[in-house]
Design a protein around this motif. Structure first.
Motif, PDB file in Angstrom:
ATOM      1  N   MET A   1      27.346  74.511  33.624  1.00 57.20           N
ATOM      2  CA  MET A   1      26.191  73.667  33.286  1.00 57.20           C
ATOM      3  C   MET A   1      25.080  73.804  34.324  1.00 57.20           C
ATOM      4  SD  MET A   1      28.117  70.206  31.942  1.00 57.20           S
ATOM      5  CE  MET A   1      29.438  70.193  33.142  1.00 57.20           C
ATOM      6  N   ARG A   2      25.472  74.138  35.575  1.00 61.79           N
ATOM      7  CA  ARG A   2      24.500  74.170  36.666  1.00 61.79           C
ATOM      8  C   ARG A   2      23.399  75.209  36.400  1.00 61.79           C
ATOM      9  NH1 ARG A   2      25.876  73.864  43.030  1.00 61.79           N
ATOM     10  NH2 ARG A   2      23.734  73.779  43.679  1.00 61.79           N
ATOM     11  N   ASN A   3      22.158  74.743  36.526  1.00 58.75           N
ATOM     12  CA  ASN A   3      20.971  75.587  36.323  1.00 58.75           C
ATOM     13  C   ASN A   3      20.833  76.144  34.920  1.00 58.75           C
ATOM     14  OD1 ASN A   3      19.693  75.401  38.772  1.00 58.75           O
ATOM     15  ND2 ASN A   3      21.080  76.904  39.708  1.00 58.75           N
ATOM     16  N   LYS A   4      21.618  75.652  33.980  1.00 57.60           N
ATOM     17  CA  LYS A   4      21.539  76.148  32.594  1.00 57.60           C
ATOM     18  C   LYS A   4      20.783  75.146  31.738  1.00 57.60           C
ATOM     19  CE  LYS A   4      25.058  77.459  30.240  1.00 57.60           C
ATOM     20  NZ  LYS A   4      26.468  77.388  29.756  1.00 57.60           N
ATOM     21  N   SER A   5      19.995  75.678  30.794  1.00 56.26           N
ATOM     22  CA  SER A   5      19.330  74.793  29.835  1.00 56.26           C
ATOM     23  C   SER A   5      20.357  74.197  28.894  1.00 56.26           C
ATOM     24  CB  SER A   5      18.299  75.585  29.026  1.00 56.26           C
ATOM     25  OG  SER A   5      17.241  75.998  29.868  1.00 56.26           O
ATOM     26  N   LEU A   6      20.035  73.020  28.348  1.00 62.93           N
ATOM     27  CA  LEU A   6      20.850  72.411  27.292  1.00 62.93           C
ATOM     28  C   LEU A   6      19.979  72.389  26.027  1.00 62.93           C
ATOM     29  CD1 LEU A   6      23.234  70.898  26.071  1.00 62.93           C
ATOM     30  CD2 LEU A   6      22.365  68.794  27.119  1.00 62.93           C
ATOM     31  N   VAL A   7      20.209  73.383  25.178  1.00 62.16           N
ATOM     32  CA  VAL A   7      19.394  73.553  23.967  1.00 62.16           C
ATOM     33  C   VAL A   7      20.148  73.032  22.754  1.00 62.16           C
ATOM     34  CG1 VAL A   7      18.400  75.309  22.425  1.00 62.16           C
ATOM     35  CG2 VAL A   7      18.086  75.486  24.906  1.00 62.16           C
ATOM     36  N   SER A   8      21.440  73.376  22.700  1.00 62.60           N
ATOM     37  CA  SER A   8      22.291  72.983  21.569  1.00 62.60           C
ATOM     38  C   SER A   8      23.577  72.406  22.154  1.00 62.60           C
ATOM     39  CB  SER A   8      22.625  74.228  20.740  1.00 62.60           C
ATOM     40  OG  SER A   8      23.743  73.975  19.918  1.00 62.60           O
ATOM     41  N   ILE A   9      24.207  71.508  21.428  1.00 60.14           N
ATOM     42  CA  ILE A   9      25.466  70.952  21.931  1.00 60.14           C
ATOM     43  C   ILE A   9      26.522  72.064  22.040  1.00 60.14           C
ATOM     44  CG2 ILE A   9      26.402  70.235  19.669  1.00 60.14           C
ATOM     45  CD1 ILE A   9      26.606  68.259  22.991  1.00 60.14           C
ATOM     46  N   THR A  10      26.334  73.143  21.306  1.00 57.41           N
ATOM     47  CA  THR A  10      27.293  74.251  21.394  1.00 57.41           C
ATOM     48  C   THR A  10      27.142  75.036  22.707  1.00 57.41           C
ATOM     49  OG1 THR A  10      25.799  75.645  20.140  1.00 57.41           O
ATOM     50  CG2 THR A  10      27.533  74.535  18.888  1.00 57.41           C
ATOM     51  N   ASP A  11      26.129  74.707  23.496  1.00 59.03           N
ATOM     52  CA  ASP A  11      26.031  75.311  24.841  1.00 59.03           C
ATOM     53  C   ASP A  11      27.130  74.774  25.751  1.00 59.03           C
ATOM     54  OD1 ASP A  11      23.760  76.660  24.081  1.00 59.03           O
ATOM     55  OD2 ASP A  11      22.385  75.159  24.888  1.00 59.03           O
ATOM     56  N   TYR A  12      27.715  73.631  25.385  1.00 61.00           N
ATOM     57  CA  TYR A  12      28.741  72.998  26.213  1.00 61.00           C
ATOM     58  C   TYR A  12      30.117  73.141  25.571  1.00 61.00           C
ATOM     59  CZ  TYR A  12      25.360  70.684  29.342  1.00 61.00           C
ATOM     60  OH  TYR A  12      24.389  70.423  30.282  1.00 61.00           O
ATOM     61  N   SER A  13      31.080  73.539  26.376  1.00 66.87           N
ATOM     62  CA  SER A  13      32.468  73.615  25.920  1.00 66.87           C
ATOM     63  C   SER A  13      33.043  72.202  25.841  1.00 66.87           C
ATOM     64  CB  SER A  13      33.284  74.441  26.910  1.00 66.87           C
ATOM     65  OG  SER A  13      33.334  73.744  28.149  1.00 66.87           O
ATOM     66  N   ALA A 296      22.266  65.320  36.523  1.00 67.14           N
ATOM     67  CA  ALA A 296      23.055  65.633  37.726  1.00 67.14           C
ATOM     68  C   ALA A 296      23.846  66.921  37.547  1.00 67.14           C
ATOM     69  CB  ALA A 296      23.995  64.469  38.036  1.00 67.14           C
ATOM     70  N   ALA A 297      24.406  67.103  36.350  1.00 69.49           N
ATOM     71  CA  ALA A 297      25.207  68.318  36.109  1.00 69.49           C
ATOM     72  C   ALA A 297      24.317  69.560  36.155  1.00 69.49           C
ATOM     73  CB  ALA A 297      25.920  68.214  34.760  1.00 69.49           C
ATOM     74  N   ILE A 298      23.155  69.480  35.538  1.00 69.03           N
ATOM     75  CA  ILE A 298      22.278  70.663  35.474  1.00 69.03           C
ATOM     76  C   ILE A 298      21.690  70.975  36.859  1.00 69.03           C
ATOM     77  CG2 ILE A 298      20.130  71.581  34.502  1.00 69.03           C
ATOM     78  CD1 ILE A 298      20.832  70.120  31.901  1.00 69.03           C
ATOM     79  N   LEU A 299      21.363  69.938  37.608  1.00 67.01           N
ATOM     80  CA  LEU A 299      20.783  70.193  38.946  1.00 67.01           C
ATOM     81  C   LEU A 299      21.850  70.377  40.012  1.00 67.01           C
ATOM     82  CD1 LEU A 299      17.631  67.859  38.904  1.00 67.01           C
ATOM     83  CD2 LEU A 299      17.774  70.310  38.424  1.00 67.01           C
TER      84      LEU A 299
END
Ligand code: CP
Length: 306
Positions: A1-13, A296-299
């Motif tokens: 998740m770090r430094n990654k965009s969150l575009v779709s919920i499928t971006d996350y496992s 917090a997760a992304i940063l």
């Protein structure tokens, strides 16, 4: 998740989702901190919002960060013809993270491809609303004690509703049984049903729900969204199909909770609000903790609370 965009919920496992929910619980216990000191979050809202924008901004403020942005693109240089590419590339120079809502499906993905900082999709047309889904999952977990094997009723606008599309995709990890209740013109699109078939997830389709309310663990109500209809007559025909009234909740399970991403128009009567099974305002509050967790997760913030 770090430094990654969150575009779709499928971006996350599934593991990413569970980690965000674990972090949200930590933020609920420790809502005020200095974790974001020195960081700037931009909120770019090309479409109206109350909850998503303000809960993100509340989340940043509670963590000691700063917010920049606009609530109306007409007050930005978009009104002079500036492209989304140029807007995003510029705002990325001023911020550590961009939260964007835009009416065009795919706009968040596009923004993530041109931005130097992570993009969080706060809703792109009828497509996805992943941060809403994470707060919905947090609300389901808090009220049910589990995400597994639940009977989830999705009611209302299943065709254009980005919140139900994202929630369906995320719940696929947790073996739900879905009950889709909609006007025939607002049915769940085939692509989502194909996704469920592929993952052996059960679903049933109904046009009414009064005879099956006793089976619901979650009733997820949605608004028929006037702004998504190209044909105003279609909106007029479908807008009043489902109005949930308090008397309809008599035979529901004790654990059943009513969720709604809000705003509502008339699909939940206000006599439901005082029923302990109505959970939509608590759900909106959960949005602050969940969005603190997402930021917090992304940063990559270390969750140290004093
Ligand atoms: N749930 C939601 O997206 O609400 P807003 O449109 O008020 O942000």
């Amino acid at each position: 998740m770090r430094n990654k965009s969150l575009v779709s919920i499928t971006d996350y496992s599934k593991e990413d989702i569970l980690e965000i929910l674990r972090m949200a619980a930590l933020f609920e216990a420790n809502p005020v901190s200095k974790l974001l000191e020195g960081k700037v979050v931009a909120t770019l809202f090309f479409e109206p919002s109350t909850r998503t924008r303000l809960s993100f901004e509340s989340a940043v403020n509670k963590m000691g960060g700063k917010v920049i942005g606009f609530t109306d693109a007409s007050s930005s240089s978009v009104s002079k013809g500036e492209s989304l590419n140029d807007t995003i590339r510029t705002v990325a120079c001023y911020s550590d993270l961009i939260v964007m809502r835009h009416p065009l499906e795919g706009s968040a993905k596009y923004a993530s491809e041109v931005s130097n900082v992570p993009i969080v999709n706060a809703g792109d047309g009828a497509n996805q609303h992943p941060t809403q889904t994470l707060l919905d999952l947090y609300s389901i977990l808090k009220t049910q004690g589990t995400l597994d094997n639940l009977n989830i009723f999705l009611i209302g606008d299943l065709k254009y509703g980005r919140t139900v599309h994202s929630l369906l995709m995320a719940m696929t990890h947790f073996n739900p049984t879905f009950y889709f209740i909609s006007h025939e013109k607002l049915r769940m699109p085939e692509e989502y049903k194909m996704h469920l078939d592929k993952h052996n997830i059960k679903y049933h389709e109904y046009e009414q729900f009064k005879d099956i309310v006793d089976q619901a663990d979650i009733m997820y109500m949605t608004r028929v969204q006037r702004e998504r209809f190209s044909d105003p007559m279609e909106y007029e025909k479908t807008k009043n199909t489902y109005v949930l009234k308090n008397k309809m909740l008599k035979n529901t399970k004790d654990n059943m909770r009513i969720l709604h991403p809000l705003p509502r128009v008339n699909e939940i009567s206000i006599d439901v609000d005082e029923n302990p099974k109505a959970y939509y305002f608590e759900q909106a509050l959960n949005g602050v903790y969940t969005r603190q967790a997402i930021i917090a997760a992304i940063l990559g913030l270390e969750l140290k609370f004093s």
